[in-house]
Design an enzyme around this catalytic site. Structure first.
Site, PDB file in Angstrom:
ATOM      1  N   HIS A   1       0.823  -1.213   0.000  1.00  0.00           N
ATOM      2  CA  HIS A   1       0.000   0.000   0.000  1.00  0.00           C
ATOM      3  C   HIS A   1       0.856   1.262   0.000  1.00  0.00           C
ATOM      4  O   HIS A   1       0.399   2.326  -0.400  1.00  0.00           O
ATOM      5  CB  HIS A   1      -0.977   0.000   1.182  1.00  0.00           C
ATOM      6  CG  HIS A   1      -0.366   0.333   2.498  1.00  0.00           C
ATOM      7  ND1 HIS A   1       0.072  -0.625   3.389  1.00  0.00           N
ATOM      8  CD2 HIS A   1      -0.120   1.524   3.097  1.00  0.00           C
ATOM      9  CE1 HIS A   1       0.550  -0.039   4.466  1.00  0.00           C
ATOM     10  NE2 HIS A   1       0.457   1.270   4.316  1.00  0.00           N
TER      11      HIS A   1
ATOM     12  N   ASP B   1      -0.061  -7.562   1.449  1.00  0.00           N
ATOM     13  CA  ASP B   1       0.439  -6.182   1.523  1.00  0.00           C
ATOM     14  C   ASP B   1       1.965  -6.171   1.648  1.00  0.00           C
ATOM     15  O   ASP B   1       2.527  -5.777   2.673  1.00  0.00           O
ATOM     16  CB  ASP B   1      -0.216  -5.470   2.711  1.00  0.00           C
ATOM     17  CG  ASP B   1       0.055  -3.975   2.716  1.00  0.00           C
ATOM     18  OD1 ASP B   1       0.492  -3.445   1.677  1.00  0.00           O
ATOM     19  OD2 ASP B   1      -0.180  -3.336   3.764  1.00  0.00           O
TER      20      ASP B   1
ATOM     21  N   SER C   1       3.982   2.696   8.032  1.00  0.00           N
ATOM     22  CA  SER C   1       3.650   1.637   7.085  1.00  0.00           C
ATOM     23  C   SER C   1       4.885   1.081   6.409  1.00  0.00           C
ATOM     24  O   SER C   1       5.787   1.823   6.036  1.00  0.00           O
ATOM     25  CB  SER C   1       2.708   2.167   6.004  1.00  0.00           C
ATOM     26  OG  SER C   1       1.451   2.467   6.507  1.00  0.00           O
TER      27      SER C   1
END
EC number: 3.4.21.49
Length: 260
Positions: free
Chosen positions: A75, A118, A210
């Site tokens: 992402h 992911d 992230s």
């Protein structure tokens, strides 16, 4: 530091899980209630300054797994056109080595709604290893079957406690079993390739962390990639979700050509 993805807008039900309002919102942010690191403490830590197709820039973390490869979250690089990679410094936007991405490989089955698969790889020019730049070890042998439950692991990223900071932050989360974690999310979110960390003590990754590393420090072993938190918020005490590295070792080897 605030880590990763907070699923912002709505399933429009009582569920705590929410679809992200945008990828951009998930990537900008910081670690919560972490400790301050120093240069060399996490020599595998990468800072990623990502330029998107619409020319917006977002920040994510990553892990150096080889002198030509960074492992991060899919992402983070969704719609990315380029990445500047910072290595070897605890100070954001500084690096002993600063290089531009040569190639970005997202998992072909990444689902931006559920964050399944992911993971992504960034190829970079060859970097020399130093005291402050070292690869993190990936699972092998019997470790590939280990769920690492009830073990404390370290997560790191450029975050904030109550104030903005440019210094790398870190905290510890206890790995919990997926059945317990799944109670906090709708069906289908917590899967075998997810590894969950308990955040009931208020220490959690959130936006901007992230893609960063989740590591067994005593073994120098990467077990997770920061992926998502509950739509209830980073400080809600809900478990944080990481992509489970053992689930992607074949994919990593196939795309890098590296035998770990």
């Amino acid at each position: 530091m605030k880590f990763l993805l907070v699923f912002a807008l709505a399933l429009a039900t009582t569920s705590a899980f929410q679809h992200p309002a945008s990828i951009f919102e998930l990537r900008e942010g910081r670690i919560i209630n972490g400790y301050e690191a120093y240069t060399g403490l996490f020599p595998y830590q990468a800072g990623l300054d990502i330029t998107l197709q619409d020319q917006r820039r977002v920040w994510c973390g990553g892990s150096l797994i080889d002198n030509k490869w960074i492992l991060t979250a899919a992402h983070c690089v969704h719609d990315a056109v380029s990445v500047v990679v910072y290595l070897g410094s605890a100070v954001q936007y500084e690096g002993e080595a600063v290089v531009n991405s040569e190639r970005i490989i997202s998992h072909s089955m990444f689902n931006p709604d559920t964050y399944l698969n992911d993971v992504a790889l960034i190829k970079i020019p060859h970097v020399e290893y130093t005291d402050n730049i070292q690869p993190i070890r990936l699972p092998s042998g019997e470790e590939l079957n280990n769920k690492f439950e009830n073990i404390w692991a370290t997560v790191s990223g450029w975050g904030q406690s109550n104030t903005d900071t440019v210094i790398l932050q870190y905290t510890y989360n206890l790995v919990i079993d997926n059945d317990r974690c799944a109670q906090e999310y709708p069906p289908g979110i917590i899967v075998e390739s997810t590894i969950c960390g308990d955040t009931c003590d208020g220490k959690s990754p959130c936006f901007g962390d992230s893609g960063g590393p989740f590591v067994l420090s005593d073994k120098n072993l990467l077990i997770g990639v920061v992926s998502f938190v509950s739509g209830a918020g980073c400080e809600s005490g809900k478990p944080v979700g990481f992509s489970r590295v053992t689930s992607y070792m074949d994919w990593i080897q196939q795309n890098t050509g590296i035998i770990f």
